[in-house]
Write an enzyme that holds these catalytic residues in place. Structure first.
Site, PDB file in Angstrom:
ATOM      1  N   ARG A 212       0.842  -1.210   0.000  1.00 40.62           N
ATOM      2  CA  ARG A 212       0.000   0.000   0.000  1.00 40.62           C
ATOM      3  C   ARG A 212       0.873   1.255   0.000  1.00 40.62           C
ATOM      4  O   ARG A 212       0.607   2.215  -0.728  1.00 40.62           O
ATOM      5  CB  ARG A 212      -0.955  -0.014   1.202  1.00 40.62           C
ATOM      6  CG  ARG A 212      -2.152  -0.938   1.004  1.00 40.62           C
ATOM      7  CD  ARG A 212      -3.182  -0.765   2.115  1.00 40.62           C
ATOM      8  NE  ARG A 212      -2.788  -1.376   3.364  1.00 40.62           N
ATOM      9  CZ  ARG A 212      -3.141  -2.609   3.761  1.00 40.62           C
ATOM     10  NH1 ARG A 212      -3.911  -3.347   2.999  1.00 40.62           N
ATOM     11  NH2 ARG A 212      -2.736  -3.082   4.920  1.00 40.62           N
ATOM     12  N   PHE A 228     -11.272  -4.294  -6.102  1.00 40.32           N
ATOM     13  CA  PHE A 228     -11.234  -5.187  -4.938  1.00 40.32           C
ATOM     14  C   PHE A 228     -10.758  -4.385  -3.719  1.00 40.32           C
ATOM     15  O   PHE A 228      -9.791  -4.733  -3.058  1.00 40.32           O
ATOM     16  CB  PHE A 228     -10.308  -6.392  -5.171  1.00 40.32           C
ATOM     17  CG  PHE A 228     -10.561  -7.139  -6.458  1.00 40.32           C
ATOM     18  CD1 PHE A 228     -11.560  -8.098  -6.533  1.00 40.32           C
ATOM     19  CD2 PHE A 228      -9.806  -6.873  -7.598  1.00 40.32           C
ATOM     20  CE1 PHE A 228     -11.793  -8.803  -7.726  1.00 40.32           C
ATOM     21  CE2 PHE A 228     -10.034  -7.566  -8.784  1.00 40.32           C
ATOM     22  CZ  PHE A 228     -11.023  -8.533  -8.850  1.00 40.32           C
ATOM     23  N   ASP A 250     -15.887  -2.823  -5.111  1.00 47.39           N
ATOM     24  CA  ASP A 250     -15.891  -4.093  -4.377  1.00 47.39           C
ATOM     25  C   ASP A 250     -17.291  -4.689  -4.421  1.00 47.39           C
ATOM     26  O   ASP A 250     -18.275  -3.968  -4.566  1.00 47.39           O
ATOM     27  CB  ASP A 250     -15.458  -3.890  -2.917  1.00 47.39           C
ATOM     28  CG  ASP A 250     -14.932  -5.164  -2.283  1.00 47.39           C
ATOM     29  OD1 ASP A 250     -13.690  -5.305  -2.159  1.00 47.39           O
ATOM     30  OD2 ASP A 250     -15.751  -6.028  -1.905  1.00 47.39           O
ATOM     31  N   ASP A 303      -6.327  -6.056  -6.675  1.00 48.32           N
ATOM     32  CA  ASP A 303      -5.919  -6.886  -5.536  1.00 48.32           C
ATOM     33  C   ASP A 303      -7.016  -7.911  -5.240  1.00 48.32           C
ATOM     34  O   ASP A 303      -7.700  -7.821  -4.219  1.00 48.32           O
ATOM     35  CB  ASP A 303      -5.674  -5.995  -4.310  1.00 48.32           C
ATOM     36  CG  ASP A 303      -5.135  -6.787  -3.132  1.00 48.32           C
ATOM     37  OD1 ASP A 303      -4.533  -7.859  -3.359  1.00 48.32           O
ATOM     38  OD2 ASP A 303      -5.299  -6.345  -1.981  1.00 48.32           O
ATOM     39  N   CYS A 343      -2.631 -13.335  -4.475  1.00 52.85           N
ATOM     40  CA  CYS A 343      -2.375 -13.935  -3.156  1.00 52.85           C
ATOM     41  C   CYS A 343      -2.610 -15.440  -3.198  1.00 52.85           C
ATOM     42  O   CYS A 343      -2.793 -16.072  -2.173  1.00 52.85           O
ATOM     43  CB  CYS A 343      -3.242 -13.278  -2.085  1.00 52.85           C
ATOM     44  SG  CYS A 343      -5.007 -13.446  -2.384  1.00 52.85           S
TER      45      CYS A 343
HETATM   46  N1  SAH Z   1      -6.941  -4.406  -1.272  1.00 49.69           N
HETATM   47  C1  SAH Z   1      -7.608  -4.700  -0.024  1.00 49.69           C
HETATM   48  C2  SAH Z   1      -7.869  -6.176   0.177  1.00 49.69           C
HETATM   49  C3  SAH Z   1      -8.650  -6.856  -0.932  1.00 49.69           C
HETATM   50  S1  SAH Z   1      -9.380  -8.359  -0.467  1.00 49.69           S
HETATM   51  C4  SAH Z   1      -6.803  -4.087   1.119  1.00 49.69           C
HETATM   52  O1  SAH Z   1      -5.692  -3.558   0.874  1.00 49.69           O
HETATM   53  O2  SAH Z   1      -7.265  -4.099   2.245  1.00 49.69           O
HETATM   54  C5  SAH Z   1     -10.345  -8.797  -1.824  1.00 49.69           C
HETATM   55  C6  SAH Z   1     -11.673  -8.064  -1.944  1.00 49.69           C
HETATM   56  O3  SAH Z   1     -12.252  -8.439  -3.182  1.00 49.69           O
HETATM   57  C7  SAH Z   1     -12.726  -8.365  -0.890  1.00 49.69           C
HETATM   58  O4  SAH Z   1     -13.111  -7.167  -0.287  1.00 49.69           O
HETATM   59  C8  SAH Z   1     -13.918  -8.970  -1.671  1.00 49.69           C
HETATM   60  O5  SAH Z   1     -15.171  -8.518  -1.183  1.00 49.69           O
HETATM   61  C9  SAH Z   1     -13.672  -8.446  -3.042  1.00 49.69           C
HETATM   62  N2  SAH Z   1     -14.174  -9.246  -4.177  1.00 49.69           N
HETATM   63  C10 SAH Z   1     -14.097 -10.583  -4.360  1.00 49.69           C
HETATM   64  N3  SAH Z   1     -14.555 -10.901  -5.596  1.00 49.69           N
HETATM   65  C11 SAH Z   1     -14.929  -9.749  -6.202  1.00 49.69           C
HETATM   66  C12 SAH Z   1     -15.447  -9.422  -7.479  1.00 49.69           C
HETATM   67  N4  SAH Z   1     -15.670 -10.368  -8.396  1.00 49.69           N
HETATM   68  N5  SAH Z   1     -15.703  -8.140  -7.764  1.00 49.69           N
HETATM   69  C13 SAH Z   1     -15.472  -7.165  -6.850  1.00 49.69           C
HETATM   70  N6  SAH Z   1     -14.952  -7.408  -5.626  1.00 49.69           N
HETATM   71  C14 SAH Z   1     -14.689  -8.684  -5.299  1.00 49.69           C
END
Ligand code: SAH
Length: 406
Positions: A212, A228, A250, A303, A343
């Site tokens: 980040r 995401f 998200d 992400d 990940c």
């Molecule tokens: N970048 C964030 C963590 C991301 S975790 C940080 O730094 O804190 C992954 C996220 O993707 C989750 O919040 C989940 O709700 C979302 N997600 C999963 N599949 C998705 C999709 N198809 N479209 C949009 N969001 C999605």
């Protein structure tokens, strides 16, 4: 003590201090060890190689707790392992106000299946293996001794099924009082509210802390699309880095609601506000929509959650990664920055880079790698346990003109 005898030749990996013993390596078992109980691990000749936690249901039959014969693991030993893991995070990581930190990172900290994250002194544990569950009380005791305000259980993970563990009472207070509804942690100059009861994993993605900051450093003056976004993570780092505007995308409305509160805290804390939006949508669909609308951005963050749990799912996952990266590359303006992550433990950094390269060919864009990212320092990887390295990322900068050589 019950004993597990390995097949001839299968002692190599234990001698090399790898913590997992798979079912195929086990010749026979002497005694009937309980789920998670400690067994002596012996080679075919009967020589003791170390001690580990037994799990009959799992493909990983034994997870090593101690190598060699110096120490037979007991409660004191486990408490010492926890204390040592905490000591590697500083003098008293549970006492520092508003610190968000992973205190125990499973196998790589010598405690297979055990994850402990702390948010402002509140510990959240994830016990994903039979041995981890077996030693629960000792782990909790060690955390209280180190100053935990309380210990909350978030062992609602699929891995427990594979371990043959009870999946009913996996969440709730283990010690101390109820944690606050929202716990405030500080990362660089950014304040995050964490919901340890309903949030993903233990409530927050501490593993992306370093990334980040790296991404935020490239954000000045850019229109950012944070895909995401979860509770705002990269978007907040970009806003703190003087982005022109930030759109967070998200699927989870609850995550976006918390993201909104985190942005309010950031702007209330003195960072100059920039326009911020929150869109609850599927990234795969939304990127296509933006492509069809002809929208573009100066910076895109991808992400996603884990697309591949196992090697078997890797090829399907690869298509998913290529799809979103290709779409994002097409939405980037000339000179734009793409911060892209995986990940999935089964995905190697080399394969991930290959997928990005192929996406760039199809998008007909040239990119430079300006940084490789990896999981934060409190998520270490034991040199003997390469499986512990699961998070990888690339920060890519596009050429100023499409298909122009850099
Ligand atoms: N970048 C964030 C963590 C991301 S975790 C940080 O730094 O804190 C992954 C996220 O993707 C989750 O919040 C989940 O709700 C979302 N997600 C999963 N599949 C998705 C999709 N198809 N479209 C949009 N969001 C999605």
């Amino acid at each position: 003590m019950d004993k597990v005898f390995l097949r001839a030749g299968r002692e190599r990996s234990v001698e090399r201090r790898h913590p997992w013993i798979f079912s195929g390596a086990v010749e026979r078992v002497e005694g009937t060890p309980p789920l998670g109980g400690t067994v002596a691990v012996c080679d075919a000749k009967g020589r003791t190689l170390g001690y580990g936690s037994w799990s009959l249901a799992s493909q990983i039959r034994v997870r090593m707790l101690a190598f060699g014969t110096d120490r037979v693991p007991d409660g004191v030993y486990v408490r010492e392992l926890v204390a040592a893991s905490l000591a590697r995070r500083g003098a008293s990581p549970l006492v520092e106000p508003h610190r968000g930190v992973r205190l125990v990172h499973g196998e790589s900290d010598g405690l297979p299946g055990v994850v402990v994250d702390a948010y402002d002194g509140w510990c959240v544990v994830q016990l994903a293996s039979a041995g981890a569950e077996y030693w629960k009380d000792e782990i909790v005791a060690a955390l209280l001794t180190a100053g935990a305000k309380g210990v909350y259980n978030r062992s609602d993970v699929d891995a427990r099924r594979r371990e043959g563990l009870d999946e009913t009472e996996t969440t709730g207070v283990l010690a101390g009082g109820e944690p606050p509804e929202r716990i405030e942690i500080h990362e660089e100059d950014i304040r995050f509210l964490v919901d340890v009861r309903h949030g993903h994993k233990t409530g927050f993605y501490l593993d992306q802390r370093a990334a980040r900051a790296q991404v935020g450093a490239f954000a000045a003056g850019r229109e950012v699309l944070n895909c995401f976004s979860y509770t705002g993570g990269f978007g907040l780092a970009c806003a703190a880095g003087a982005a022109k505007c930030v759109e967070n995308l998200d699927l989870s409305q609850a995550a976006l609601d918390l993201a909104r509160q985190n942005f309010d805290l950031l702007f209330g804390g003195g960072v100059a506000p920039c326009p911020v939006s929150f869109v609850c949508a599927d990234v795969f669909k939304q990127l296509r929509l933006y492509r069809d609308q002809g929208r573009s951005f100066d910076m895109i963050v991808l992400d996603p959650p884990k697309f591949a749990e196992t090697k078997a799912q890797l090829m399907r996952a690869a298509r998913g990664y290529k799809d979103i990266n290709l779409l994002a590359m097409k939405l980037l303006r000339p000179g734009g920055v793409l911060a892209t992550f995986s990940c999935s433990g089964a995905m190697t950094p080399e394969f991930f880079e290959t997928i990005c390269r192929e996406a760039a060919w199809d998008a007909k864009r040239d990119f430079q790698i300006i940084a490789h990212t990896q999981q934060a320092v409190d998520h270490p990887v034991s040199l003997n346990f390469p499986e512990g390295a699961y998070l990888k990322g690339l920060i890519l900068r596009g050429a100023v003109a499409p298909e122009q050589a850099i």
